[in-house]
Design a protein around this motif. Structure first.
Motif, PDB file in Angstrom:
ATOM      1  N   CYS A  79       0.824  -1.202   0.000  1.00 52.12           N
ATOM      2  CA  CYS A  79       0.000   0.000   0.000  1.00 52.12           C
ATOM      3  C   CYS A  79       0.864   1.261   0.000  1.00 52.12           C
ATOM      4  O   CYS A  79       0.594   2.228  -0.724  1.00 52.12           O
ATOM      5  CB  CYS A  79      -0.933  -0.018   1.210  1.00 52.12           C
ATOM      6  N   ALA A 101      -6.228   7.604  -4.236  1.00 52.54           N
ATOM      7  CA  ALA A 101      -7.063   7.081  -3.150  1.00 52.54           C
ATOM      8  C   ALA A 101      -7.788   5.818  -3.572  1.00 52.54           C
ATOM      9  O   ALA A 101      -8.086   4.949  -2.748  1.00 52.54           O
ATOM     10  CB  ALA A 101      -8.080   8.140  -2.724  1.00 52.54           C
ATOM     11  N   GLN A 121      -8.015   2.360  -1.526  1.00 46.08           N
ATOM     12  CA  GLN A 121      -9.257   1.672  -1.186  1.00 46.08           C
ATOM     13  C   GLN A 121      -9.256   0.227  -1.689  1.00 46.08           C
ATOM     14  O   GLN A 121      -9.688  -0.700  -0.991  1.00 46.08           O
ATOM     15  CB  GLN A 121     -10.450   2.427  -1.790  1.00 46.08           C
ATOM     16  N   THR A 122      -8.768   0.036  -2.895  1.00 47.70           N
ATOM     17  CA  THR A 122      -8.703  -1.325  -3.444  1.00 47.70           C
ATOM     18  C   THR A 122      -7.813  -2.224  -2.603  1.00 47.70           C
ATOM     19  O   THR A 122      -8.163  -3.374  -2.286  1.00 47.70           O
ATOM     20  CB  THR A 122      -8.183  -1.281  -4.884  1.00 47.70           C
ATOM     21  N   ARG A 140      -9.610  -2.969   0.740  1.00 42.67           N
ATOM     22  CA  ARG A 140     -10.675  -3.946   0.571  1.00 42.67           C
ATOM     23  C   ARG A 140     -10.102  -5.354   0.351  1.00 42.67           C
ATOM     24  O   ARG A 140     -10.633  -6.341   0.886  1.00 42.67           O
ATOM     25  CB  ARG A 140     -11.556  -3.551  -0.615  1.00 42.67           C
TER      26      ARG A 140
END
Length: 246
Positions: free
Chosen positions: A25, A35, A39-40, A43
């Protein structure tokens, strides 16, 4: 112990994956600064964590089910073993009772036979004594009555001796003939056995020699085939080389 070790391994794997996800990340944020990518990744990390939890629960349930199944199988085997032991012990007890009954019957039979034999021996001794006494009295009476009877008895004894010697001579001759024939039969049998053994040994030796000769022929054929194939390959190679040079 196995469940604790498995839980520790799953925990370590979770931390390592989370650390790798964080590194990934951070790398994505440094490269793109988007962003959506963050988020991916989050998740995906959440989905992986949920999958790990479900997998650990499924593994725990599977272990519990296997332990329950093994315990049930062990109880079944234990019940069958106890039942088999009871059957075996009953069979051994019946066999022991049967042996004791047979031994008792044999002892009773032997004791009754001993009593009957002792009674029979006593009666036989009495009968023999009576017979010997009566015969002795008769013989004494005959001896005192006439010496002619002694002469007849002597003649009978001599005649019986002659007949016995003649029978003995015939029996001895027959025994010698039988012994000679038996020895000849044994000698013929030993000779046939030795001859059959020699024939078998010759057959095995000939088969061994034929196998050795066959192996030599096979090796020679293989050597000739290899030489011919090498010669053919060399000839084809030279022809190909000449055609290439031309």
């Amino acid at each position: 112990d196995y469940l604790d070790t498995l839980a520790d391994i799953i925990t370590i794997q979770t931390y390592i994956r989370r650390f790798l996800a964080e590194c990934r990340c951070q790398q994505i944020l440094k490269e793109n600064g988007s962003a959506v990518t963050l988020q991916t990744s989050f998740r995906r990390y959440s989905a992986e964590r949920k999958y790990q939890k479900i997998r650990s629960v499924a593994t725990l349930l599977e272990n519990c089910w296997r332990r329950h199944r093994e315990e049930k199988r062990f109880k079944t085997i234990l019940f069958s073993t106890v039942k088999l032991q009871a059957q075996v012990r009953r069979y051994l007890a019946e066999e022991s009772l049967f042996l004791w009954a047979e031994a008792t019957i044999i002892l009773q039979r032997a004791f009754r036979m001993y009593l009957q034999r002792r009674k029979y021996v006593g009666l036989r001794k009495c009968a023999i004594k009576i017979q010997s006494t009566s015969r002795m009295a008769i013989a004494r009476k005959q001896y005192h009555e006439s010496r002619r009877v002694r002469a007849v008895c002597l003649v009978q004894a001599e005649a019986r001796r002659c007949l016995a010697e003649r029978r003995y001579a015939r029996s001895r001759t027959s025994a010698l003939v039988l012994e000679k024939n038996w020895r000849r039969y044994q000698a013929q049998k030993d000779r046939q056995r030795a001859l059959s053994s020699a024939v078998k040994i010759q057959a095995h030796v000939r088969r061994y020699l034929m196998e050795e000769c066959f192996l030599l022929v096979v090796e020679a054929a293989i050597l000739i085939q290899s030489v011919l194939r090498g010669y053919k390959e060399q000839r084809d190679y030279l022809a190909l080389r000449r055609s290439t040079l031309v």
